[in-house]
Write an enzyme that holds these catalytic residues in place. Structure first.
Site, short mmCIF file in Angstrom:
data_model
loop_
_atom_site.label_atom_id
_atom_site.label_comp_id
_atom_site.label_asym_id
_atom_site.label_seq_id
_atom_site.Cartn_x
_atom_site.Cartn_y
_atom_site.Cartn_z
N SER A 90 -1.54 -2.89 14.59
CA SER A 90 -1.10 -3.46 13.23
C SER A 90 -0.54 -2.70 12.43
CB SER A 90 -2.37 -4.10 12.69
OG SER A 90 -3.07 -3.09 12.29
N THR A 135 2.57 -12.31 11.15
CA THR A 135 2.66 -11.83 9.86
C THR A 135 4.15 -12.04 9.32
OG1 THR A 135 3.46 -9.46 8.93
CG2 THR A 135 3.72 -9.96 11.49
N ASP A 136 4.12 -12.12 7.87
CA ASP A 136 5.52 -12.41 7.37
C ASP A 136 6.75 -11.32 8.01
OD1 ASP A 136 4.42 -10.10 6.06
OD2 ASP A 136 4.93 -11.10 4.11
N GLU A 137 6.06 -9.96 8.47
CA GLU A 137 7.40 -9.05 8.77
C GLU A 137 8.29 -9.51 9.78
OE1 GLU A 137 5.66 -4.99 8.90
OE2 GLU A 137 3.85 -5.77 7.34
N TYR A 160 6.63 -2.65 15.43
CA TYR A 160 5.50 -3.49 14.96
C TYR A 160 6.14 -5.20 14.72
CZ TYR A 160 2.01 -6.20 12.26
OH TYR A 160 1.20 -7.25 11.75
N LYS A 164 5.58 -8.45 17.14
CA LYS A 164 4.92 -9.68 16.81
C LYS A 164 5.88 -10.75 16.71
CE LYS A 164 1.25 -10.03 15.14
NZ LYS A 164 -0.06 -10.33 15.46
P1 NAD Z 1 -6.42 -4.39 12.65
O1 NAD Z 1 -5.75 -3.16 13.44
O2 NAD Z 1 -7.50 -3.88 11.36
O3 NAD Z 1 -7.50 -4.80 13.90
C1 NAD Z 1 -6.85 -5.20 15.13
C2 NAD Z 1 -7.96 -5.52 16.06
O4 NAD Z 1 -7.42 -5.83 17.49
C3 NAD Z 1 -8.99 -4.10 16.15
O5 NAD Z 1 -10.38 -4.63 16.32
C4 NAD Z 1 -8.68 -3.74 17.44
O6 NAD Z 1 -9.70 -3.08 18.13
C5 NAD Z 1 -8.55 -4.87 18.32
N1 NAD Z 1 -7.50 -4.59 19.47
C6 NAD Z 1 -6.26 -3.69 19.43
N2 NAD Z 1 -5.72 -3.82 20.68
C7 NAD Z 1 -6.67 -4.44 21.48
C8 NAD Z 1 -6.42 -4.90 22.91
N3 NAD Z 1 -5.55 -4.62 23.43
N4 NAD Z 1 -7.42 -5.63 23.29
C9 NAD Z 1 -8.39 -6.33 22.67
N5 NAD Z 1 -8.42 -5.82 21.22
C10 NAD Z 1 -7.39 -5.11 20.82
O7 NAD Z 1 -5.74 -5.35 12.33
P2 NAD Z 1 -5.66 -6.61 11.09
O8 NAD Z 1 -4.77 -6.03 9.69
O9 NAD Z 1 -7.01 -7.11 11.11
O10 NAD Z 1 -4.95 -7.54 11.71
C11 NAD Z 1 -5.05 -8.57 12.48
C12 NAD Z 1 -4.10 -9.55 12.85
O11 NAD Z 1 -3.41 -10.19 11.60
C13 NAD Z 1 -2.77 -8.94 13.57
O12 NAD Z 1 -2.43 -9.61 14.47
C14 NAD Z 1 -1.88 -8.68 12.47
O13 NAD Z 1 -0.62 -8.62 12.94
C15 NAD Z 1 -1.99 -9.95 11.60
N6 NAD Z 1 -1.71 -9.82 10.32
C16 NAD Z 1 -2.08 -8.63 9.38
C17 NAD Z 1 -1.89 -8.51 8.17
C18 NAD Z 1 -2.38 -7.35 7.36
O14 NAD Z 1 -2.12 -7.23 6.23
N7 NAD Z 1 -3.42 -6.76 7.92
C19 NAD Z 1 -0.99 -9.40 7.62
C20 NAD Z 1 -0.54 -10.46 8.39
C21 NAD Z 1 -0.87 -10.63 9.83
P1 TYD Z 2 1.11 -0.75 4.64
O1 TYD Z 2 -0.04 -0.95 3.85
O2 TYD Z 2 1.21 0.11 5.80
O3 TYD Z 2 1.57 -2.05 4.88
P2 TYD Z 2 3.10 -2.68 5.42
O4 TYD Z 2 3.83 -1.66 5.78
O5 TYD Z 2 2.73 -3.36 6.96
O6 TYD Z 2 3.46 -3.68 4.56
O7 TYD Z 2 2.18 -0.29 3.39
C1 TYD Z 2 2.35 -1.02 2.20
C2 TYD Z 2 3.75 -0.26 1.62
O8 TYD Z 2 3.22 0.76 1.12
C3 TYD Z 2 4.73 -0.11 2.38
O9 TYD Z 2 5.92 -0.55 1.45
C4 TYD Z 2 4.75 1.16 2.66
C5 TYD Z 2 3.80 2.06 1.52
N1 TYD Z 2 3.06 3.15 2.07
C6 TYD Z 2 3.42 4.31 1.17
O10 TYD Z 2 4.19 4.27 0.24
N2 TYD Z 2 2.64 5.44 1.52
C7 TYD Z 2 1.83 5.16 2.57
O11 TYD Z 2 1.05 6.49 2.81
C8 TYD Z 2 1.47 3.92 3.27
C9 TYD Z 2 0.33 3.75 4.36
C10 TYD Z 2 2.27 2.89 2.82
#
Ligand code: NAD
Ligand code: TYD
Length: 354
Positions: A90, A135-137, A160, A164
């Site tokens: 992620s 994700t919105d990305e 990434y 997705k």
């Molecule tokens: P995270 O990285 O914290 O957790 C990912 C989890 O998936 C971990 O527990 C990891 O062990 C597990 N994992 C990774 N590879 C695996 C595999 N091959 N088999 C089984 N398990 C595996 O991620 P997160 O931030 O909790 O995101 C969860 C989901 O939400 C993702 O699909 C991400 O794309 C989506 N998402 C995240 C955000 C955000 O801001 N974090 C926003 C929108 C969508």
């Molecule tokens: P991040 O939390 O990695 O989320 P995403 O890139 O998926 O949106 O980063 C959020 C924003 O912060 C992004 O514009 C990148 C910036 N960023 C920094 O400036 N410094 C850092 O060390 C990290 C991890 C992110």
């Protein structure tokens, strides 16, 4: 989906959002059996689920979604009625350093789950749900105006987001081609407890606490739309139970922050909480080389979800950020645990040349 006895597979339930989702479902729906399938990568941590691990309706299975046979076997054993698929690699910076892990887990892993669900549900698709968390990305980068809607064309720009986007396309293709009962949501940036400290908010809280530099990419002018993780989970719950099959829902906080403004706010909250003079933590801000392909702005239009299902964010951002800072300051053991070992190597490699 009817709220009778059901067995639901949650993938990635030991991660940041997954652990909040598992906790929410296990506590709110005692009639469901929640099977958390997670490989426990660096981002997966069973300590995130300590408070619910002994509940009778919860089960953990360590497995890799890239292993097709293992996914088929899990469907054989548990006869899942639903899947909520969160397992993924992620972090954008890691996808720049090593795209292949993203291609395997996010694309091949999703395909394996789709195949297992298709095979096991083909004669009895009634009431089943394959929910893909995205994700919105996938929509790419906005200019200074406009919002991502469910109709915005996909334009992913990092390995990434490309992985997705690819998984979203596969999920939709299985709906149209095979009639698999799918639902998809695309959410903006989440924040809250249990987030791995490689992402902006927990990384900077940790660095401020330890007086380490705050590496701001580029000029800090990139904009993200931040949503409290529990509000994301509430949205997934609504969509899983009442959203339309085959549909996509955008989830967002309507809460845009320029990185540098958010970082300054974090610094001032931390100064207050740590009893430092105002302005102390801001001195840690260090502008570093920009992230390759750094998307300028994300902003979500979530009106479809709000109108159809009555969801809206429950928490004001300033309040949520305070709560989040408090959580990391109170859970130093958790933070120390996840920042030992491999984390140190990651940090050195990621930030050494910036
Ligand atoms: P995270 O990285 O914290 O957790 C990912 C989890 O998936 C971990 O527990 C990891 O062990 C597990 N994992 C990774 N590879 C695996 C595999 N091959 N088999 C089984 N398990 C595996 O991620 P997160 O931030 O909790 O995101 C969860 C989901 O939400 C993702 O699909 C991400 O794309 C989506 N998402 C995240 C955000 C955000 O801001 N974090 C926003 C929108 C969508
Ligand atoms: P991040 O939390 O990695 O989320 P995403 O890139 O998926 O949106 O980063 C959020 C924003 O912060 C992004 O514009 C990148 C910036 N960023 C920094 O400036 N410094 C850092 O060390 C990290 C991890 C992110």
């Amino acid at each position: 989906m009817e709220k009778t006895k059901k067995t639901i597979m949650v993938t990635g339930g030991a991660g940041f959002i997954g652990s909040h989702l598992v906790r929410h479902f296990v506590n709110k729906y005692p009639e469901y059996r929640i099977v958390n399938v997670d490989k426990l990568t660096y981002a997966g941590n069973l300590a995130n689920l300590k408070d619910i691990e002994d509940k009778p309706n919860y089960k953990f299975v360590k497995a890799d979604i890239v292993n097709a046979e293992e996914m088929q076997q899990l469907f054989d054993v548990y006869r899942f009625d639903g899947v909520i698929h969160l397992a993924a690699e992620s972090h954008v910076d890691r996808s720049i350093a090593n795209p292949n892990a993203f291609i395997y887990t996010n694309i091949v892993g999703t395909a394996n789950l789709l195949n297992a669900a298709r095979f096991h549900w083909k004669d009895n698709p009634e009431g089943k749900v394959f929910y893909h968390v995205s994700t919105d990305e996938v929509y790419g980068s906005l200019g200074e105006t406009g919002f991502f809607t469910e109709e915005t064309s996909y334009d992913p720009r990092s390995p990434y987001s490309a992985s997705k986007a690819s998984s979203d396309h596969l999920v939709r293709a299985y709906f149209h081609t095979f009639g698999l009962p799918v639902k998809i949501s695309n959410c903006s940036n989440n924040y809250g407890s249990y987030q791995f400290p490689e992402k902006l908010i927990p990384l900077f809280i940790n660095n401020i606490q330890h007086n380490k530099p705050l590496p701001v990419y580029g000029k800090g002018e990139n904009i993200r739309d931040w949503l409290w993780v529990v509000d994301h989970v509430r949205a997934i719950d609504e969509i899983f139970h009442r959203g339309q099959t085959g549909e996509t829902y955008n989830i967002g906080g309507n809460n845009e922050w320029k990185n540098i403004d958010l970082i300054r706010l974090m610094c001032s909250i931390m100064d207050r909480k740590l009893g430092r003079d105002a302005g102390t933590s801001e001195k840690l801000i260090t502008y570093v080389k920009d992230r390759a392909g750094h998307d300028l702005r994300y902003a979500i239009d979530s009106s479809k979800l709000q109108k159809e299902l009555g969801w809206k964010p429950s928490l004001q951002f300033e309040e949520g950020l305070e709560k989040t800072v408090d959580w990391y300051l109170e859970n130093t053991e958790w933070l120390e645990n996840v920042t030992s070992g491999d984390y140190k190597k990651y940090y050195e490699e990621q930030y050494v040349n910036r």
